[in-house]
Each structure stands twice: as structure tokens, then as C-alpha cells.
Write an enzyme that holds these catalytic residues in place. Structure first.
Site, PDB file in Angstrom:
ATOM      1  N   GLU A   1      -6.712  -7.385  -0.389  1.00  0.00           N
ATOM      2  CA  GLU A   1      -5.339  -7.370   0.087  1.00  0.00           C
ATOM      3  C   GLU A   1      -5.341  -7.285   1.622  1.00  0.00           C
ATOM      4  O   GLU A   1      -5.580  -6.219   2.188  1.00  0.00           O
ATOM      5  CB  GLU A   1      -4.597  -6.182  -0.510  1.00  0.00           C
TER       6      GLU A   1
ATOM      7  N   GLN B   1      -7.631  -4.343   2.128  1.00  0.00           N
ATOM      8  CA  GLN B   1      -7.817  -3.330   1.101  1.00  0.00           C
ATOM      9  C   GLN B   1      -8.674  -3.936  -0.007  1.00  0.00           C
ATOM     10  O   GLN B   1      -8.270  -4.891  -0.673  1.00  0.00           O
ATOM     11  CB  GLN B   1      -6.474  -2.875   0.533  1.00  0.00           C
TER      12      GLN B   1
ATOM     13  N   ASP C   1     -10.987   1.525  -3.398  1.00  0.00           N
ATOM     14  CA  ASP C   1      -9.558   1.346  -3.176  1.00  0.00           C
ATOM     15  C   ASP C   1      -9.305   1.800  -1.742  1.00  0.00           C
ATOM     16  O   ASP C   1      -8.563   2.756  -1.488  1.00  0.00           O
ATOM     17  CB  ASP C   1      -8.732   2.152  -4.176  1.00  0.00           C
TER      18      ASP C   1
ATOM     19  N   HIS D   1      -1.324  -9.628  -4.074  1.00  0.00           N
ATOM     20  CA  HIS D   1      -2.077  -8.677  -4.907  1.00  0.00           C
ATOM     21  C   HIS D   1      -2.730  -9.392  -6.093  1.00  0.00           C
ATOM     22  O   HIS D   1      -2.653  -8.925  -7.236  1.00  0.00           O
ATOM     23  CB  HIS D   1      -1.138  -7.577  -5.399  1.00  0.00           C
ATOM     24  N   SER D   2      -3.407 -10.501  -5.842  1.00  0.00           N
ATOM     25  CA  SER D   2      -4.113 -11.195  -6.913  1.00  0.00           C
ATOM     26  C   SER D   2      -5.368 -10.432  -7.322  1.00  0.00           C
ATOM     27  O   SER D   2      -6.093  -9.885  -6.473  1.00  0.00           O
ATOM     28  CB  SER D   2      -4.503 -12.606  -6.473  1.00  0.00           C
ATOM     29  N   TYR D   3      -5.609 -10.402  -8.634  1.00  0.00           N
ATOM     30  CA  TYR D   3      -6.817  -9.803  -9.210  1.00  0.00           C
ATOM     31  C   TYR D   3      -7.777 -10.945  -9.551  1.00  0.00           C
ATOM     32  O   TYR D   3      -7.502 -11.735 -10.456  1.00  0.00           O
ATOM     33  CB  TYR D   3      -6.484  -9.047 -10.497  1.00  0.00           C
TER      34      TYR D   3
ATOM     35  N   ASN E   1       0.836  -1.193   0.000  1.00  0.00           N
ATOM     36  CA  ASN E   1       0.000   0.000   0.000  1.00  0.00           C
ATOM     37  C   ASN E   1       0.879   1.254   0.000  1.00  0.00           C
ATOM     38  O   ASN E   1       2.041   1.207  -0.365  1.00  0.00           O
ATOM     39  CB  ASN E   1      -1.001  -0.017   1.161  1.00  0.00           C
ATOM     40  N   ARG E   2       0.326   2.390   0.423  1.00  0.00           N
ATOM     41  CA  ARG E   2       0.979   3.685   0.224  1.00  0.00           C
ATOM     42  C   ARG E   2       1.598   4.238   1.506  1.00  0.00           C
ATOM     43  O   ARG E   2       1.053   4.066   2.592  1.00  0.00           O
ATOM     44  CB  ARG E   2      -0.042   4.690  -0.326  1.00  0.00           C
TER      45      ARG E   2
ATOM     46  N   HIS F   1       3.690   0.015  -2.535  1.00  0.00           N
ATOM     47  CA  HIS F   1       4.020  -1.417  -2.654  1.00  0.00           C
ATOM     48  C   HIS F   1       5.525  -1.707  -2.650  1.00  0.00           C
ATOM     49  O   HIS F   1       5.995  -2.583  -3.389  1.00  0.00           O
ATOM     50  CB  HIS F   1       3.378  -2.001  -3.904  1.00  0.00           C
TER      51      HIS F   1
END
Length: 343
Positions: A308, A280, A241, A174-176, A79-80, A105
Site C-alpha cells: 500500500e 505499507q 503490517d 488495497h489489493s491482496y 491506514n490508522r 482506512h
């Protein structure tokens, strides 16, 4: 019993990449030693049709140049981090910024770009990596490991880390996902629920403001199942997000339900449990059709979702948030399970 096999997958500048395949009676998972990437998850729908339910690439070259973190383990800090800046023990650290004004990340070449060392374990694979002192601007050497095991429809991820100096640590996958199949154009027909009483509002650069806000009466109240398409309509901005705040158990290995997603047409269900204080929820807002994925699929906005499990974003700069600091002599522990079934 899970069958575990491995084969070469190609070479990148960092070394040779292996593909590990975990195959149970219900699910088949492919893992790459590049970035601990979960390349594929294949499972059946209620009629027995098997599909891959995570987005990604056919070939190694796609992952080597990828900037969307498809399937990857991200760190040192997922994350940020606001401004790419933080202070530890009175020392200020400045990271490279790679997401507007912020660090995202783990940096320009985070854990997702490393080739990890792999060894077979019962029902799975353990991957290890050494992040040197100063890696991407972070303090201290970090020894990190993740173990993926598959039993029936359960994919379990166990993350462990230790550090030689105090450093922030926040690891996640971070799987979509698209439970209709990775090539299907959107996830509007998926039902989602997240077991969170509160969430973190963000500023214009997706950094939490510091407020922990109740979901009650807001578009972020996902405690009851609803269609993602319906939930996105009243939401300000391009989509979800946001970090949803989970009641974190005291035992770092203890799991609690975090989220459930169902695709009614196929009957596929994904249930996520975690030991982490947050999840997330991201609805692939910044995919725009320019990414060409598996089988030539073009991944568009809202074509997938991510769950996430992690510490809260920018926790290193928010003293009121659960700490993400790992000190020498301590061990970072994180467990998350993805359960795949049908209804």
C-alpha cells in the site's frame, strides 16, 4: 493499444455499479465503480498459463459487505489514526473508531463504499467522487479522482484531490496479491524486496511510536530478496503490517522503485514504483479462512500480501512525519505503478 469496455455489475444502496475491463496484450484488469475496486488482474506465468493474481469476490454482494478492503481505494485517510482523533487549525476532530481504539482506512463507510462516477480515457478509466464536508467526521468537501491506465504489463494509478477546508488526505489501493494465483493457500514461496533504509515501529494497536528506525540488522531489512516464509519466522507478532520509509522525490509525479516480489515457480514478477513517501507491507495477518472468495476459495492467514503506497500512518498526529494535510488551493497528487512480467 489497450481495449477498454464496460458493463453493468449490479446495484447497491448507493446506486448502480459498473465493471470496467482494461485489456492489453499482456494483462487484463477489471475495475468496479464501487470503491474503485481492482476486482481482477489476470496475467501469464512463464509457460503462458493465465491466472488471476488478486483476491476478491465473484459477486457484488461480497464487495458490498466486505470489511477487508479487497482491491479497494481507501480514504479519506488510509491506514490508522490514533484514537480516531486529530487537530487541524486548532479544532479537534473525533472520527468513529473501527479498528480497536483507532480509525482505519477512512471510517465506517470510507471511499471504498462509495459508487464513483466513471468515464473512459485513453488506455483506461477515470473515476471521480465528491466527499462532502463532515464525511465520516473529516473537515471540508473533497473532490477526488483516480485514473487507472494499462499499457502492456504496466498498470498506472494517478490520484488527485482538492479540498475546501484543510483536511488530512492519504489515498492508496488495497489489493491482496498472490502471484501463484488468488486461490493458492499462502505466499511463503514468494521473494520480496523493499527499497527502504528505515521503517516505523508500532505499538500494540499498530500505531507508529514516532521513531524512524533503521532496518539494518533487523527482521525488517528487506533490501535484498528473501522468501516471505523465511522472513516471517523471526518476526515478532503475526506478520508484517508496517510502513517502510521511502526516499520521497520532490516532484509529486516522479516515481522511484519501492518494492519487487517474485514467485520463482511461476516466474511472475510484480514491481511497484511510487511517488509516495511510504509503502505499507501487509501479509494478510488477519485473514482466517472465514472469507469465501472467488471460486469458493477460503482466504487464510498469509494467503496474500499488500503493498500500500501512501503517506506515513498517523502522520496527522506526528509533526515529525511528512505532512498529509491538504489545504484549500493545493492539489493532492499521487502516482503508483504496478508492473507485471515474468522471468
Amino acid at each position: 493499444m489497450t481495449q477498454v469496455t464496460t458493463e453493468p455489475f449490479g446495484d447497491v444502496d448507493e446506486g448502480s455499479v459498473e465493471k470496467w475491463v482494461l485489456r492489453s496484450s499482456l494483462v487484463t484488469v477489471e475495475v468496479l465503480t464501487l470503491g474503485c475496486i481492482i476486482r481482477s488482474i489476470r496475467c501469464s506465468d512463464r509457460k503462458g498459463r493465465v491466472d488471476d493474481v488478486v483476491q476478491g469476490y465473484d459477486h457484488l454482494e461480497g464487495y458490498a459487505s466486505d470489511r477487508r478492503y479487497f482491491g479497494a481505494l481507501v480514504g479519506r485517510v488510509a491506514n490508522r489514526i490514533a484514537g480516531g482523533r486529530f487537530v487541524v487549525d486548532g479544532v479537534e476532530y473525533q472520527l468513529a473508531v473501527n479498528n480497536g481504539p483507532n480509525a482505519l482506512h477512512g471510517g465506517l463507510r470510507g471511499f471504498n463504499k462509495a459508487v464513483w462516477r466513471a468515464e473512459r480515457v485513453e488506455d483506461g478509466v477515470c473515476l471521480r467522487h465528491t466527499s462532502p464536508d463532515g464525511d465520516q467526521g473529516y473537515p471540508g468537501e473533497v473532490q477526488v479522482a483516480v485514473t487507472y491506465t494499462l499499457k502492456g504489463g504496466w498498470l498506472r494509478s494517478r490520484y488527485q484531490a482538492s479540498a475546501t477546508r484543510t483536511s488530512p488526505i492519504n489515498l492508496t489501493n488495497h489489493s491482496y496479491f498472490n502471484l501463484a494465483g488468488q486461490a493458492v493457500e499462502n505466499v511463503y514461496d514468494h521473494e520480496v524486496s523493499i527499497q527502504a533504509q528505515s521503517y516505523l515501529p508500532v505499538d500494540g494497536t499498530s500505531i507508529p511510536t514516532g521513531e524512524v528506525r533503521a532496518v539494518e540488522g533487523s527482521p525488517f531489512d528487506l533490501r535484498k530478496p528473501d522468501l516471505i516464509g523465511s522472513l516471517l519466522k523471526p518476526l515478532p507478532g503475526p506478520g508484517f503490517d508496517h510502513n517502510f520509509c521511502l526516499a520521497s522525490p520532490g516532484d509529486p509525479w516522479a516515481l522511484r522503485p519501492a518494492a519487487r516480489v517474485c514467485h520463482p515457480e511461476s516466474g511472475r514478477v510484480l514491481e511497484v514504483s511510487t511517488s509516495q513517501p511510504g509503502v505499507q507491507f501487509y501479509t494478510a495477518n488477519f485473514l482466517d479462512g472465514s472469507v469465501v472468495g472467488k471460486g469458493g476459495s477460503r482466504y487464510a492467514k498469509h494467503s496474500s500480501f499488500c503493498l500500500e503506497t501512501q503517506s506515513w500512518p498517523d502522520a496527522i498526529n506526528k509533526p515529525s512525519f511528512p505532512s498529509c494535510l491538504l489545504r484549500p488551493g493545493e492539489e493532492y497528487l499521487h502516482e503508483t505503478t504496478f508492473s507485471f512480467s515474468t522471468v
